[in-house]
Design a protein around this motif. Structure first.
Motif, PDB file in Angstrom:
ATOM      1  N   THR A   1      18.540 -26.660  21.538  1.00 24.60           N
ATOM      2  CA  THR A   1      18.498 -25.292  21.011  1.00 24.60           C
ATOM      3  C   THR A   1      18.649 -24.281  22.134  1.00 24.60           C
ATOM      4  O   THR A   1      19.423 -23.320  22.021  1.00 24.60           O
ATOM      5  N   ASP A   2      17.936 -24.503  23.229  1.00 23.28           N
ATOM      6  CA  ASP A   2      18.034 -23.590  24.372  1.00 23.28           C
ATOM      7  C   ASP A   2      19.450 -23.569  24.946  1.00 23.28           C
ATOM      8  O   ASP A   2      20.008 -22.495  25.201  1.00 23.28           O
ATOM      9  N   GLN A   3      20.041 -24.751  25.145  1.00 15.49           N
ATOM     10  CA  GLN A   3      21.382 -24.820  25.729  1.00 15.49           C
ATOM     11  C   GLN A   3      22.426 -24.163  24.831  1.00 15.49           C
ATOM     12  O   GLN A   3      23.286 -23.417  25.308  1.00 15.49           O
ATOM     13  N   LEU A   4      22.353 -24.438  23.542  1.00  9.86           N
ATOM     14  CA  LEU A   4      23.314 -23.829  22.614  1.00  9.86           C
ATOM     15  C   LEU A   4      23.128 -22.315  22.547  1.00  9.86           C
ATOM     16  O   LEU A   4      24.105 -21.563  22.487  1.00  9.86           O
ATOM     17  N   SER A   5      21.887 -21.864  22.576  1.00  8.66           N
ATOM     18  CA  SER A   5      21.610 -20.425  22.559  1.00  8.66           C
ATOM     19  C   SER A   5      22.146 -19.759  23.824  1.00  8.66           C
ATOM     20  O   SER A   5      22.731 -18.672  23.768  1.00  8.66           O
ATOM     21  N   LEU A   6      21.953 -20.411  24.971  1.00 10.57           N
ATOM     22  CA  LEU A   6      22.469 -19.860  26.235  1.00 10.57           C
ATOM     23  C   LEU A   6      23.994 -19.769  26.206  1.00 10.57           C
ATOM     24  O   LEU A   6      24.567 -18.769  26.649  1.00 10.57           O
ATOM     25  N   ARG A   7      24.644 -20.798  25.683  1.00 12.36           N
ATOM     26  CA  ARG A   7      26.111 -20.760  25.585  1.00 12.36           C
ATOM     27  C   ARG A   7      26.573 -19.627  24.681  1.00 12.36           C
ATOM     28  O   ARG A   7      27.550 -18.938  24.989  1.00 12.36           O
ATOM     29  N   SER A   8      25.881 -19.446  23.569  1.00 15.09           N
ATOM     30  CA  SER A   8      26.241 -18.348  22.655  1.00 15.09           C
ATOM     31  C   SER A   8      26.086 -17.004  23.349  1.00 15.09           C
ATOM     32  O   SER A   8      26.930 -16.114  23.198  1.00 15.09           O
ATOM     33  N   GLU A   9      25.019 -16.844  24.095  1.00 10.91           N
ATOM     34  CA  GLU A   9      24.789 -15.586  24.817  1.00 10.91           C
ATOM     35  C   GLU A   9      25.856 -15.379  25.898  1.00 10.91           C
ATOM     36  O   GLU A   9      26.363 -14.271  26.080  1.00 10.91           O
ATOM     37  N   GLU A  10      26.234 -16.442  26.602  1.00  9.11           N
ATOM     38  CA  GLU A  10      27.284 -16.337  27.616  1.00  9.11           C
ATOM     39  C   GLU A  10      28.598 -15.890  26.984  1.00  9.11           C
ATOM     40  O   GLU A  10      29.306 -15.052  27.531  1.00  9.11           O
ATOM     41  N   ARG A  11      28.925 -16.466  25.822  1.00  8.70           N
ATOM     42  CA  ARG A  11      30.162 -16.069  25.135  1.00  8.70           C
ATOM     43  C   ARG A  11      30.082 -14.614  24.681  1.00  8.70           C
ATOM     44  O   ARG A  11      31.036 -13.856  24.807  1.00  8.70           O
ATOM     45  N   ARG A  12      28.920 -14.207  24.171  1.00  9.48           N
ATOM     46  CA  ARG A  12      28.744 -12.825  23.705  1.00  9.48           C
ATOM     47  C   ARG A  12      28.903 -11.842  24.861  1.00  9.48           C
ATOM     48  O   ARG A  12      29.623 -10.857  24.749  1.00  9.48           O
TER      49      ARG A  12
ATOM     50  N   ALA B   1      13.992 -18.711  32.144  1.00 12.44           N
ATOM     51  CA  ALA B   1      12.933 -18.224  31.249  1.00 12.44           C
ATOM     52  C   ALA B   1      13.245 -16.811  30.768  1.00 12.44           C
ATOM     53  O   ALA B   1      13.080 -16.502  29.582  1.00 12.44           O
ATOM     54  N   LEU B   2      13.703 -15.953  31.676  1.00 11.55           N
ATOM     55  CA  LEU B   2      14.044 -14.579  31.300  1.00 11.55           C
ATOM     56  C   LEU B   2      15.206 -14.543  30.305  1.00 11.55           C
ATOM     57  O   LEU B   2      15.187 -13.790  29.333  1.00 11.55           O
ATOM     58  N   GLN B   3      16.218 -15.376  30.544  1.00 10.87           N
ATOM     59  CA  GLN B   3      17.368 -15.429  29.630  1.00 10.87           C
ATOM     60  C   GLN B   3      16.939 -15.911  28.250  1.00 10.87           C
ATOM     61  O   GLN B   3      17.352 -15.343  27.229  1.00 10.87           O
ATOM     62  N   LEU B   4      16.128 -16.950  28.212  1.00 10.30           N
ATOM     63  CA  LEU B   4      15.690 -17.482  26.920  1.00 10.30           C
ATOM     64  C   LEU B   4      14.805 -16.486  26.182  1.00 10.30           C
ATOM     65  O   LEU B   4      14.892 -16.364  24.950  1.00 10.30           O
TER      66      LEU B   4
ATOM     67  N   ILE C   1       1.005 -24.974  37.538  1.00 12.17           N
ATOM     68  CA  ILE C   1       1.696 -23.716  37.262  1.00 12.17           C
ATOM     69  C   ILE C   1       2.280 -23.193  38.564  1.00 12.17           C
ATOM     70  O   ILE C   1       1.570 -23.034  39.553  1.00 12.17           O
ATOM     71  N   ILE C   2       3.597 -22.946  38.566  1.00 11.29           N
ATOM     72  CA  ILE C   2       4.248 -22.427  39.772  1.00 11.29           C
ATOM     73  C   ILE C   2       4.737 -20.996  39.602  1.00 11.29           C
ATOM     74  O   ILE C   2       5.050 -20.339  40.580  1.00 11.29           O
ATOM     75  N   ALA C   3       4.817 -20.537  38.362  1.00 10.78           N
ATOM     76  CA  ALA C   3       5.225 -19.149  38.113  1.00 10.78           C
ATOM     77  C   ALA C   3       4.808 -18.759  36.692  1.00 10.78           C
ATOM     78  O   ALA C   3       4.628 -19.622  35.829  1.00 10.78           O
ATOM     79  N   ILE C   4       4.661 -17.456  36.501  1.00  2.00           N
ATOM     80  CA  ILE C   4       4.388 -16.912  35.177  1.00  2.00           C
ATOM     81  C   ILE C   4       5.415 -15.821  34.935  1.00  2.00           C
ATOM     82  O   ILE C   4       5.552 -14.904  35.739  1.00  2.00           O
ATOM     83  N   VAL C   5       6.156 -15.953  33.837  1.00  2.00           N
ATOM     84  CA  VAL C   5       7.204 -14.993  33.498  1.00  2.00           C
ATOM     85  C   VAL C   5       6.859 -14.387  32.143  1.00  2.00           C
ATOM     86  O   VAL C   5       6.995 -15.042  31.116  1.00  2.00           O
ATOM     87  N   ASN C   6       6.392 -13.133  32.157  1.00  3.21           N
ATOM     88  CA  ASN C   6       6.023 -12.448  30.909  1.00  3.21           C
ATOM     89  C   ASN C   6       5.137 -13.324  30.031  1.00  3.21           C
ATOM     90  O   ASN C   6       5.442 -13.579  28.880  1.00  3.21           O
ATOM     91  N   ASP C   7       4.076 -13.815  30.574  1.00  8.32           N
ATOM     92  CA  ASP C   7       3.098 -14.657  29.882  1.00  8.32           C
ATOM     93  C   ASP C   7       3.575 -16.073  29.589  1.00  8.32           C
ATOM     94  O   ASP C   7       2.872 -16.840  28.940  1.00  8.32           O
ATOM     95  N   GLU C   8       4.754 -16.448  30.044  1.00  2.33           N
ATOM     96  CA  GLU C   8       5.244 -17.805  29.870  1.00  2.33           C
ATOM     97  C   GLU C   8       5.034 -18.568  31.174  1.00  2.33           C
ATOM     98  O   GLU C   8       5.417 -18.097  32.246  1.00  2.33           O
ATOM     99  N   LEU C   9       4.429 -19.736  31.065  1.00  3.82           N
ATOM    100  CA  LEU C   9       4.136 -20.534  32.251  1.00  3.82           C
ATOM    101  C   LEU C   9       5.328 -21.404  32.623  1.00  3.82           C
ATOM    102  O   LEU C   9       5.964 -22.011  31.756  1.00  3.82           O
ATOM    103  N   ILE C  10       5.598 -21.468  33.912  1.00  8.58           N
ATOM    104  CA  ILE C  10       6.587 -22.406  34.435  1.00  8.58           C
ATOM    105  C   ILE C  10       5.804 -23.393  35.285  1.00  8.58           C
ATOM    106  O   ILE C  10       5.076 -23.000  36.196  1.00  8.58           O
TER     107      ILE C  10
END
Length: 134
Positions: free
Chosen positions: A114-125, A64-67, A26-35
């Motif tokens: 799913t993550d990549q497509l979701s990120l692209r949708s958010e970038e367009r939005r 992680a924050l964006q997702l 574990i190198i980081a924890i972002v809002n209870d999500e482990l990286i």
């Protein structure tokens, strides 16, 4: 006191980037999500600097924050988009869709798509929102 502990943990982490890390460390924890170290390990080369390694960690934290935000607001790609991406990946790797589905990493592939497509949708939005404000 808490600030000193955070500083000490950050210092230990930065110093440890120069040593070999155990997979899934574990190198980081972002809002209870482990990286984990696995998330950045493929981008680390033997001559990578501490600054570069920290950039990789920062990038994973941002991702992680964006997702998390995407999930919170409910952005999801369509099944058709996911299927198109799967067909494209299979084709580029000279596999049939059935062969791709039989891979042990198939669930990870679906999640990455799913993550990549979701990120692209958010970038367009966000882009549309910015353009509409100007």
């Amino acid at each position: 006191m808490t600030r000193k502990i955070k500083y000490l943990l950050s210092l230990v982490f930065v110093l440890s980037l120069n040593t070999l890390a155990v997979p899934n460390s574990i190198i980081a924890i972002v809002n209870d999500e482990l990286i984990t170290f696995d998330a950045i390990s493929q981008n680390i080369k033997p001559n990578s600097t501490k600054a570069y390694k920290m950039q990789l960690v920062d990038r994973q934290i941002d991702l992680a924050l964006q997702l998390q935000e995407i999930k919170k607001i409910g952005i999801e790609p369509t099944v058709a988009s996911i299927n198109y991406s799967l067909s494209d990946i299979a084709s580029k790797n000279k596999l049939t869709l059935a062969q791709l589905q039989s891979l042990d990493q198939f669930d990870e592939i679906i999640q990455d798509i799913t993550d990549q497509l979701s990120l692209r949708s958010e970038e367009r939005r966000v882009g549309k929102e910015c353009r509409s404000r100007w």
